[in-house]
Write a protein that holds these residues in place. Structure first.
Motif, PDB file in Angstrom:
ATOM      1  N   SER A  95       0.930  -1.329   0.039  1.00 62.47           N
ATOM      2  CA  SER A  95       0.115   0.064  -0.100  1.00 62.47           C
ATOM      3  C   SER A  95       0.912   1.327   0.033  1.00 62.47           C
ATOM      4  O   SER A  95       1.612   1.308   0.913  1.00 62.47           O
ATOM      5  CB  SER A  95      -0.768   0.047   1.223  1.00 62.47           C
ATOM      6  OG  SER A  95      -1.552   1.266   1.451  1.00 62.47           O
ATOM      7  N   PRO A  96       0.578   1.989  -1.104  1.00 64.34           N
ATOM      8  CA  PRO A  96       1.551   3.166  -0.939  1.00 64.34           C
ATOM      9  C   PRO A  96       1.321   4.478  -0.048  1.00 64.34           C
ATOM     10  O   PRO A  96       2.201   5.238   0.174  1.00 64.34           O
ATOM     11  CB  PRO A  96       1.074   3.849  -2.574  1.00 64.34           C
ATOM     12  CG  PRO A  96      -0.184   3.388  -2.870  1.00 64.34           C
ATOM     13  CD  PRO A  96      -0.411   2.112  -2.202  1.00 64.34           C
ATOM     14  N   ALA A  97       0.359   4.339   0.657  1.00 66.11           N
ATOM     15  CA  ALA A  97      -0.101   5.225   1.757  1.00 66.11           C
ATOM     16  C   ALA A  97       0.246   4.654   3.124  1.00 66.11           C
ATOM     17  O   ALA A  97      -0.075   5.007   4.330  1.00 66.11           O
ATOM     18  CB  ALA A  97      -1.721   5.370   1.797  1.00 66.11           C
ATOM     19  N   THR A  98       0.788   3.404   3.139  1.00 67.81           N
ATOM     20  CA  THR A  98       0.900   2.843   4.577  1.00 67.81           C
ATOM     21  C   THR A  98       2.698   2.628   4.817  1.00 67.81           C
ATOM     22  O   THR A  98       3.246   1.877   3.794  1.00 67.81           O
ATOM     23  CB  THR A  98       0.421   1.472   4.576  1.00 67.81           C
ATOM     24  OG1 THR A  98      -1.041   1.561   4.506  1.00 67.81           O
ATOM     25  CG2 THR A  98       0.611   1.059   6.144  1.00 67.81           C
ATOM     26  N   ARG A  99       3.195   3.070   5.938  1.00 67.82           N
ATOM     27  CA  ARG A  99       4.753   2.754   6.023  1.00 67.82           C
ATOM     28  C   ARG A  99       4.936   1.192   6.227  1.00 67.82           C
ATOM     29  O   ARG A  99       4.079   0.454   6.623  1.00 67.82           O
ATOM     30  CB  ARG A  99       5.233   3.425   7.421  1.00 67.82           C
ATOM     31  CG  ARG A  99       4.789   4.876   7.506  1.00 67.82           C
ATOM     32  CD  ARG A  99       5.362   5.462   8.867  1.00 67.82           C
ATOM     33  NE  ARG A  99       5.135   6.922   8.932  1.00 67.82           N
ATOM     34  CZ  ARG A  99       5.766   7.961   8.648  1.00 67.82           C
ATOM     35  NH1 ARG A  99       6.890   7.548   7.987  1.00 67.82           N
ATOM     36  NH2 ARG A  99       5.175   9.059   8.539  1.00 67.82           N
TER      37      ARG A  99
END
Length: 245
Positions: A95-99
């Motif tokens: 997921s690009p929005a999750t570290r």
């Protein structure tokens, strides 16, 4: 760790992968090689019951679990926790929005792992990554780092089997060597069973104990890597070797 007999995967009645026999023991590395479209990745996905909309027959056991008859609950427990799939482009699956640390922590909790922070740190260090990478987002790491993170996730979950689909195809030569070195060391130290899909025969020669050669969905040759790569018996295997620069 992996036992396959008479595996056949078809779509609309058309066979795309047929594997009469495939075994991978703990601490062993087996490679499936062949050109694009030969059925390599389909074979790999079928071992975890991930060939959606396909007709699959035969016998498949992974870590003692009968994949062909197992319930969805049993398959969820098998995937990741005992047998991990490392994809060709792991960044596309993150997921690009999750570290990265959040992603790993979530996976560990879903599989009921105790003390996730310690497991995360140990796994990241095992693949020669700085623990600080867990604070980054997927777009902030290189392809080689993302590939090693995927391997670290498998280690943190306690996977006994790693299924790797072209794990070095998008990497430069130096990074390829790093990823292969990590896989080789983990296999030796932890007794992991490794099933590798690749069209890179040079890579296969450095890590595989045995090789299966596939063409048009069928296994045309198999045996010890040293024999298959040095003295191939099938014309197609010889063609693959002759195509190397």
């Amino acid at each position: 760790m992996i036992e396959v007999r008479d595996l056949r995967v078809s779509y609309g009645g058309r066979p795309v992968a047929e594997v009469p026999e495939l075994d991978v023991a703990a601490g062993e590395s087996v490679a499936i090689v062949g050109e694009s479209g030969s059925g390599k990745s389909t074979t790999l996905l079928s071992l975890l019951g991930l060939t959606e909309h396909a007709e699959v027959s035969g016998q498949v056991k992974v870590c003692g679990v009968d994949v062909m008859t197992a319930s969805q609950k049993a398959l969820r427990e098998l995937r990741g926790a005992r047998a991990a799939l490392v994809m060709q482009s792991p960044q596309a699956a993150l997921s690009p929005a999750t570290r990265l640390g959040t992603l790993m922590r979530r996976a560990l909790r879903l599989h009921g792992r105790d003390d996730p922070e310690r497991a995360m740190a140990e796994a990241v260090e095992a693949v020669l990554l700085d623990p600080a990478i867990l604070r980054r987002y997927p777009h902030e790491v290189s392809g080689g780092q993302a590939q090693r993170f995927a391997i670290a996730l498998a280690i943190a979950l306690g996977a006994e089997v790693i299924l790797a689909d072209e794990p070095t195809s998008a990497l430069d030569v130096t990074v390829q060597a790093e990823v292969v070195g990590v896989l080789r060391r983990l296999r030796a130290e932890r007794g992991l069973a490794l099933l590798l899909v690749s069209h890179d025969l040079a890579l296969v020669s450095t890590i595989a104990d045995r090789v299966l050669v596939m063409k048009d969905g069928a296994v045309v040759e198999s045996g010890p890597a040293a024999r298959v790569l040095a003295e191939p018996s099938h014309p197609y295997t010889r063609e693959l070797l002759e195509a190397l620069p």
